[in-house]
Design a protein around this motif. Structure first.
Motif, short mmCIF file in Angstrom:
data_model
loop_
_atom_site.label_atom_id
_atom_site.label_comp_id
_atom_site.label_asym_id
_atom_site.label_seq_id
_atom_site.Cartn_x
_atom_site.Cartn_y
_atom_site.Cartn_z
N UNK A 246 -3.30 39.18 -47.94
CA UNK A 246 -2.70 40.22 -48.78
C UNK A 246 -3.74 41.18 -49.37
N UNK A 247 -3.30 42.41 -49.51
CA UNK A 247 -4.07 43.45 -50.19
C UNK A 247 -3.36 43.75 -51.50
N UNK A 248 -4.06 43.67 -52.58
CA UNK A 248 -3.46 43.84 -53.91
C UNK A 248 -2.69 45.16 -54.02
N UNK A 249 -1.45 45.05 -54.42
CA UNK A 249 -0.63 46.23 -54.65
C UNK A 249 -0.03 46.86 -53.41
N UNK A 250 -0.27 46.25 -52.23
CA UNK A 250 0.23 46.81 -50.97
C UNK A 250 1.19 45.81 -50.32
N UNK A 251 2.38 46.28 -49.99
CA UNK A 251 3.39 45.42 -49.37
C UNK A 251 3.29 45.50 -47.85
N UNK A 252 3.61 44.39 -47.20
CA UNK A 252 3.68 44.39 -45.74
C UNK A 252 4.86 45.27 -45.33
N UNK A 253 4.65 46.23 -44.44
CA UNK A 253 5.72 47.18 -44.08
C UNK A 253 6.69 46.62 -43.04
N UNK A 254 7.44 45.61 -43.41
CA UNK A 254 8.38 45.02 -42.46
C UNK A 254 9.81 44.97 -43.01
N UNK A 255 10.12 45.87 -43.95
CA UNK A 255 11.46 45.88 -44.55
C UNK A 255 12.53 46.14 -43.51
N UNK A 256 12.28 47.07 -42.60
CA UNK A 256 13.28 47.39 -41.57
C UNK A 256 13.48 46.21 -40.62
N UNK A 257 12.39 45.53 -40.31
CA UNK A 257 12.47 44.35 -39.44
C UNK A 257 13.29 43.25 -40.12
N UNK A 258 13.04 43.05 -41.39
CA UNK A 258 13.79 42.05 -42.15
C UNK A 258 15.28 42.37 -42.15
N UNK A 259 15.60 43.62 -42.34
CA UNK A 259 17.01 44.05 -42.36
C UNK A 259 17.68 43.76 -41.03
#
Length: 553
Positions: A246-259
């Motif tokens: 993890x990088x502090x303050x940065x989210x993994x960009x997989x929201x669309x994949x999760x959906x």
């Protein structure tokens, strides 16, 4: 009593059981005195119940008493990293001859330290160090240019050279990392990630395959399966990289994949862990479907969960692989989705946040009652870095601890460069204290339990440099990977048993031909010795019997 001698029934002498040598040939060889060490004039011949000098015996009874100082079998590994040219090749673009020489030298370091396994990184960033037609390019760390043919097959070469030295070769693969940068344009046009950009995401300055996409998992498994089918590797190995650190303050960009793929999951964290779990499970199944004898192991970050997060966790307070990397390594053990677990315990004894001893004990409890073998990852690279690591005995003390925990079956050392550098003579100290004898590979009957045929000693000849031991082994039946050779001083008054420890193990050689020999230069002229040999398969299964001969050096 000499080491490992016990009262046993009289053993069966089988001079006529030697491959390619009938009784007449055996007697003729004995009469001319050139093929076997027979009693010399003036020597005391043992009583009738004792050994006959120069006679070959088949041994079936086994000793059972173990010796933690001299384990018969133990995993002794060394990681060789290729990413960023950490270990090998030392830099990109070296001539083929130089690359080969560098790798040979590292394998020789492993032999010098009496290690028996090399974990070679062959897929560092979704590129490869073996010949393939599945689309992934040749690694840039070989030539400096991704996709450029290096002019030879590095993995085939590595397997051949490792096996010559009686070293196991595990192909170390990073499954998800695509690039050490974020730009897809830096990849060759034919790269699967560039052809399928939706399979990837950029995070923390690097690019990764998205573990949540089923097509990605299927593709990576196809790459691994292809390798296993076409190369004589002993294992497939993953390290600690799953979802990115993890990088502090940065989210993994997989929201669309999760959906798209979340199914019944209501927690993205649980969904991510499941993605990794399914992948690990399916890799395990695919490897064993392709080649049942190939072992699959993972070297996760050393802390699964802290006790403050779970009552099942360890008494630590550090970074958690379960929470931050979505790596549920405990589940892999409990579900038998791996054949071995090699947690990276890169901390010193007494370290408050993550005490080495505490974590060794915790991992030992996790593998209890499972067929999963436990080995410990050691931080050779930290020696001399300050604090406890300035003590040359720190690493050696680690092995003192692990040898006291029966569930721990060996170690691996990161990395090859630091093993060779031997800072503070830490590896030398460790090897002298704990690796005084070779060790056989661990037996893995769960993969394949068939025992190889028993090899047969054909002669033991006294030479000016020692004793030349010769034998024959069969090419039929379960394939023989190694020949193990024991030797110990004896009066010959008692017959030997198959050895349960490594105390008298002198050499492990690769089985390369039906007829082989080895000269033992460690004997003392005039003393009498037992020699004993066994065959060992790829999965560490030894021959049901051994061949032994009693000689005078």
């Amino acid at each position: 009593m000499y080491a490992d001698e016990q009262d046993t029934p009289r053993l069966r002498a089988e001079p006529d059981a030697q491959p390619g040598c009938d009784r007449r040939g055996f007697l003729a060889a004995a009469l001319v005195g050139g093929a076997l060490s027979l009693p010399l004039a003036g020597t005391v011949v043992p009583a009738s119940a004792a050994a006959v000098q120069g006679r070959v015996y088949t041994v079936g009874k086994r000793n059972t008493k173990l010796n933690a100082t001299y384990p018969r079998a133990e995993f002794r590994g060394m990681w060789v990293a290729s990413v960023l040219n950490v270990d090998w090749p030392s830099k990109p673009g070296l001539p083929v001859a130089t690359q080969k020489a560098e790798l040979r030298a590292l394998l020789d370091v492993a032999v010098k330290r009496r290690l028996n396994t090399v974990l070679l990184q062959v897929r560092p960033t979704a590129d490869r160090m073996w010949a393939s037609t599945l689309g992934e390019p040749w690694s840039r760390y070989l030539t400096g240019t991704q996709g450029k043919d290096p002019g030879y097959d590095p993995l085939a070469f590595a397997v051949e050279e490792a096996h010559k030295r009686a070293l196991g070769l595990h192909a170390w693969i990073n499954p998800y990392r695509v690039s050490m940068g974020t730009s897809l344009d830096s990849l060759v046009p034919t790269h699967p990630a560039r052809k399928n950009p939706s399979w990837t995401f950029a995070y923390g300055g690097k690019r990764y395959y998205n573990p949540g996409i089923p097509a990605v998992r299927k593709y990576i498994i196809s790459v691994i399966t292809d390798l296993v089918k076409r190369y004589d590797v002993d294992g497939i190995h993953f390290d600690d990289y799953f979802y990115p650190y993890p990088v502090s303050g940065v989210s993994i960009p997989d929201a669309a994949t999760y959906k798209t793929y979340k199914g019944a999951f209501t927690s993205v964290a649980d969904w991510r862990r499941n993605n990794v779990n399914v992948f690990v499970r399916d890799v395990h199944q695919a490897i064993h479907a392709a080649k049942p004898r190939v072992v699959f192991g993972i070297s996760p970050f050393g802390i699964w969960r802290n006790r403050s997060s779970s009552t099942l966790g360890s008494a630590t307070s550090g970074f958690e692989a379960y929470t931050s990397l979505y790596a549920d390594s405990r589940a892999w053990v409990k579900n038998n989705w791996v054949d071995y677990m090699l947690p990276q315990l890169y901390w010193n004894q007494g370290f408050t946040v993550a005490d080495y001893n505490v974590l060794v004990d915790w991992w030992a409890k996790q593998v209890a009652g499972t067929p999963v073998k436990l080995m410990i990852g050691e931080a050779t690279y930290r020696v001399g870095a300050g604090g406890a690591w300035n003590d040359k005995n720190e690493l050696s003390d680690h092995l003192t601890k692990t040898r006291s925990v029966s569930a721990v079956r060996g170690q691996a050392f990161y990395n090859a460069t630091s093993v060779r550098a031997n800072s503070l003579n830490a590896m030398g100290t460790l090897a002298a204290a704990h690796y005084a004898r070779p060790a056989l590979p661990l037996a893995l009957p769960g993969l394949h339990a068939t025992r190889p045929n028993t090899p047969v000693i054909t002669s033991a000849v006294r030479t000016s440099s020692g004793v030349k031991l010769s034998w024959k082994s069969s090419a039929s039946g379960e394939k023989i990977r190694y020949i193990a050779i024991w030797r110990w001083e004896s009066t010959g008054a008692k017959m030997p048993n198959i050895q349960a420890t490594g105390r008298n193990l002198r050499k492990v050689v690769s089985r390369t031909a039906t007829s082989q020999s080895w000269t033992d230069t460690g004997v003392v002229r005039g003393k009498r010795y037992w020699y004993m040999i066994q065959a060992v398969s790829q999965t560490g299964m030894d021959s049901a019997k051994a061949s032994a001969i009693f000689v005078k050096a």
